[in-house]
Design a protein around this motif. Structure first.
Motif, PDB file in Angstrom:
ATOM      1  N   VAL A  75       0.806  -1.104   0.134  1.00  0.00           N
ATOM      2  CA  VAL A  75      -0.171  -0.002   0.026  1.00  0.00           C
ATOM      3  C   VAL A  75       0.888   1.201  -0.130  1.00  0.00           C
ATOM      4  O   VAL A  75       2.094   1.211   0.733  1.00  0.00           O
ATOM      5  CB  VAL A  75      -0.874   0.039   1.295  1.00  0.00           C
ATOM      6  N   ASP A  76       0.486   2.278  -0.863  1.00  0.00           N
ATOM      7  CA  ASP A  76       1.407   3.632  -0.808  1.00  0.00           C
ATOM      8  C   ASP A  76       1.306   4.193   0.716  1.00  0.00           C
ATOM      9  O   ASP A  76       0.348   4.180   1.486  1.00  0.00           O
ATOM     10  CB  ASP A  76       0.773   4.401  -1.737  1.00  0.00           C
ATOM     11  N   ARG A  77       2.175   4.771   0.661  1.00  0.00           N
ATOM     12  CA  ARG A  77       2.518   5.085   2.177  1.00  0.00           C
ATOM     13  C   ARG A  77       1.997   6.291   2.468  1.00  0.00           C
ATOM     14  O   ARG A  77       1.598   7.492   1.519  1.00  0.00           O
ATOM     15  CB  ARG A  77       3.969   5.562   2.458  1.00  0.00           C
ATOM     16  N   VAL A  78       0.921   6.750   3.386  1.00  0.00           N
ATOM     17  CA  VAL A  78      -0.010   7.687   3.505  1.00  0.00           C
ATOM     18  C   VAL A  78       0.733   8.546   4.549  1.00  0.00           C
ATOM     19  O   VAL A  78       1.104   8.282   5.593  1.00  0.00           O
ATOM     20  CB  VAL A  78      -1.196   7.219   4.154  1.00  0.00           C
ATOM     21  N   VAL A  79       0.928   9.946   4.088  1.00  0.00           N
ATOM     22  CA  VAL A  79       1.650  10.953   5.126  1.00  0.00           C
ATOM     23  C   VAL A  79       0.448  12.076   5.221  1.00  0.00           C
ATOM     24  O   VAL A  79       0.038  12.508   4.171  1.00  0.00           O
ATOM     25  CB  VAL A  79       2.803  11.349   4.357  1.00  0.00           C
ATOM     26  N   SER A  80       0.205  12.174   6.480  1.00  0.00           N
ATOM     27  CA  SER A  80      -0.400  13.427   6.726  1.00  0.00           C
ATOM     28  C   SER A  80       0.101  14.709   6.457  1.00  0.00           C
ATOM     29  O   SER A  80       1.281  14.888   6.474  1.00  0.00           O
ATOM     30  CB  SER A  80      -0.993  13.391   8.084  1.00  0.00           C
ATOM     31  N   LYS A  81      -0.686  15.777   6.133  1.00  0.00           N
ATOM     32  CA  LYS A  81      -0.187  17.057   5.767  1.00  0.00           C
ATOM     33  C   LYS A  81       0.037  17.604   7.300  1.00  0.00           C
ATOM     34  O   LYS A  81      -0.638  17.385   8.364  1.00  0.00           O
ATOM     35  CB  LYS A  81      -1.343  18.009   5.252  1.00  0.00           C
ATOM     36  N   PRO A  82       1.097  18.546   7.130  1.00  0.00           N
ATOM     37  CA  PRO A  82       1.584  18.990   8.304  1.00  0.00           C
ATOM     38  C   PRO A  82       0.395  20.317   8.904  1.00  0.00           C
ATOM     39  O   PRO A  82      -0.128  20.635   8.055  1.00  0.00           O
ATOM     40  CB  PRO A  82       2.882  19.889   8.087  1.00  0.00           C
ATOM     41  N   LYS A  83       0.273  20.062  10.185  1.00  0.00           N
ATOM     42  CA  LYS A  83      -0.798  20.899  10.793  1.00  0.00           C
ATOM     43  C   LYS A  83      -0.378  22.554  10.835  1.00  0.00           C
ATOM     44  O   LYS A  83       0.920  22.619  10.890  1.00  0.00           O
ATOM     45  CB  LYS A  83      -1.137  20.654  12.239  1.00  0.00           C
ATOM     46  N   PRO A  84      -1.433  23.220  10.473  1.00  0.00           N
ATOM     47  CA  PRO A  84      -0.777  24.846  10.161  1.00  0.00           C
ATOM     48  C   PRO A  84      -0.370  25.374  11.818  1.00  0.00           C
ATOM     49  O   PRO A  84      -1.238  24.902  12.731  1.00  0.00           O
ATOM     50  CB  PRO A  84      -2.217  25.656   9.903  1.00  0.00           C
ATOM     51  N   VAL A  85       0.636  26.003  11.631  1.00  0.00           N
ATOM     52  CA  VAL A  85       1.089  26.762  12.858  1.00  0.00           C
ATOM     53  C   VAL A  85       0.236  27.923  12.947  1.00  0.00           C
ATOM     54  O   VAL A  85       0.389  28.774  12.230  1.00  0.00           O
ATOM     55  CB  VAL A  85       2.757  26.863  12.695  1.00  0.00           C
ATOM     56  N   ALA A  86      -0.149  28.159  14.325  1.00  0.00           N
ATOM     57  CA  ALA A  86      -0.979  29.291  14.463  1.00  0.00           C
ATOM     58  C   ALA A  86       0.043  30.414  14.930  1.00  0.00           C
ATOM     59  O   ALA A  86       1.262  29.960  15.535  1.00  0.00           O
ATOM     60  CB  ALA A  86      -1.709  28.910  15.684  1.00  0.00           C
ATOM     61  N   LYS A  87      -0.003  31.411  14.275  1.00  0.00           N
ATOM     62  CA  LYS A  87       0.711  32.663  14.684  1.00  0.00           C
ATOM     63  C   LYS A  87       0.643  33.183  15.705  1.00  0.00           C
ATOM     64  O   LYS A  87      -0.625  33.549  16.344  1.00  0.00           O
ATOM     65  CB  LYS A  87       0.558  33.679  13.574  1.00  0.00           C
ATOM     66  N   GLN A  88       1.787  33.506  16.551  1.00  0.00           N
ATOM     67  CA  GLN A  88       1.664  34.036  17.715  1.00  0.00           C
ATOM     68  C   GLN A  88       1.149  35.581  17.588  1.00  0.00           C
ATOM     69  O   GLN A  88       1.771  36.140  16.827  1.00  0.00           O
ATOM     70  CB  GLN A  88       2.825  33.859  18.656  1.00  0.00           C
ATOM     71  N   ALA A  89       0.551  36.025  18.673  1.00  0.00           N
ATOM     72  CA  ALA A  89       0.101  37.607  18.422  1.00  0.00           C
ATOM     73  C   ALA A  89       1.339  38.378  18.853  1.00  0.00           C
ATOM     74  O   ALA A  89       2.204  37.996  19.721  1.00  0.00           O
ATOM     75  CB  ALA A  89      -0.872  37.824  19.383  1.00  0.00           C
ATOM     76  N   ARG A  90       1.450  39.475  18.126  1.00  0.00           N
ATOM     77  CA  ARG A  90       2.944  40.218  18.492  1.00  0.00           C
ATOM     78  C   ARG A  90       2.420  41.181  19.655  1.00  0.00           C
ATOM     79  O   ARG A  90       1.386  41.642  19.720  1.00  0.00           O
ATOM     80  CB  ARG A  90       3.316  40.986  17.265  1.00  0.00           C
ATOM     81  N   GLU A  91       3.509  41.346  20.572  1.00  0.00           N
ATOM     82  CA  GLU A  91       3.147  42.244  21.858  1.00  0.00           C
ATOM     83  C   GLU A  91       3.223  43.582  21.197  1.00  0.00           C
ATOM     84  O   GLU A  91       4.045  44.089  20.308  1.00  0.00           O
ATOM     85  CB  GLU A  91       4.246  42.009  22.776  1.00  0.00           C
ATOM     86  N   LEU A  92       2.339  44.410  21.555  1.00  0.00           N
ATOM     87  CA  LEU A  92       2.121  45.863  21.347  1.00  0.00           C
ATOM     88  C   LEU A  92       2.980  46.796  22.313  1.00  0.00           C
ATOM     89  O   LEU A  92       2.901  46.570  23.543  1.00  0.00           O
ATOM     90  CB  LEU A  92       0.782  46.270  21.217  1.00  0.00           C
ATOM     91  N   THR A  93       3.334  47.917  21.723  1.00  0.00           N
ATOM     92  CA  THR A  93       4.011  48.786  22.789  1.00  0.00           C
ATOM     93  C   THR A  93       3.052  49.488  23.109  1.00  0.00           C
ATOM     94  O   THR A  93       1.664  49.590  22.782  1.00  0.00           O
ATOM     95  CB  THR A  93       5.195  49.763  21.934  1.00  0.00           C
ATOM     96  N   LYS A  94       3.440  50.412  24.180  1.00  0.00           N
ATOM     97  CA  LYS A  94       2.576  51.017  24.959  1.00  0.00           C
ATOM     98  C   LYS A  94       1.999  52.225  24.140  1.00  0.00           C
ATOM     99  O   LYS A  94       0.684  52.756  23.941  1.00  0.00           O
ATOM    100  CB  LYS A  94       2.925  52.005  26.111  1.00  0.00           C
ATOM    101  N   ARG A  95       2.653  52.830  23.053  1.00  0.00           N
ATOM    102  CA  ARG A  95       2.320  53.771  22.283  1.00  0.00           C
ATOM    103  C   ARG A  95       1.190  53.239  21.215  1.00  0.00           C
ATOM    104  O   ARG A  95       0.315  54.053  20.978  1.00  0.00           O
ATOM    105  CB  ARG A  95       3.598  54.550  21.378  1.00  0.00           C
ATOM    106  N   GLU A  96       1.479  52.115  20.941  1.00  0.00           N
ATOM    107  CA  GLU A  96       0.563  51.592  19.833  1.00  0.00           C
ATOM    108  C   GLU A  96      -0.822  51.336  20.717  1.00  0.00           C
ATOM    109  O   GLU A  96      -1.858  51.300  19.892  1.00  0.00           O
ATOM    110  CB  GLU A  96       0.794  50.096  19.592  1.00  0.00           C
TER     111      GLU A  96
END
Length: 109
Positions: A75-96
């Motif tokens: 049987v052909d080897r079944v390889v699952s697709k990589p799971k999407p990596v969630a982007k981490q929220a960038r920290e905002l500066t006080k000014r922003e």
């Protein structure tokens, strides 16, 4: 409970008659293990049963190892697709943050 002469005599008689240890125990009021131990101390043994007149010998078929389901056909080897990596929220500066709050206050007024 101790063994008196009357119980020992009855034990010998019943054992010679072919009664089992459990049957003798229920009749004498002792446990089966007590009867078995007493018989062993007295040197009495139950002989093996004689073989049957016509023993039935059945050949046991030899078993071949069964092929595993995965080995039967490739049987052909079944390889699952990589799971999407969630982007981490960038920290905002006080000014922003202040700028975002100011825009929110302006939009609500």
């Amino acid at each position: 409970m101790s063994w008196d002469a009357k119980d020992v005599a009855l034990l010998k008689e019943l054992w010679a008659a072919g009664y089992s240890a459990g049957q003798i125990a229920s009749r004498l009021g002792h446990s089966r293990n007590a009867v078995s131990a007493k018989l062993k101390r007295m040197g009495h043994k139950r002989g093996h049963k004689p073989p049957t007149a016509n023993p039935r010998i059945v050949a046991v078929p030899t078993r071949r190892p069964a092929l595993a389901a995965a080995c039967e056909r490739p049987v052909d080897r079944v390889v699952s697709k990589p799971k999407p990596v969630a982007k981490q929220a960038r920290e905002l500066t006080k000014r922003e943050l202040y700028a975002m709050l100011a825009n929110a206050v302006r939009n609500t007024s």
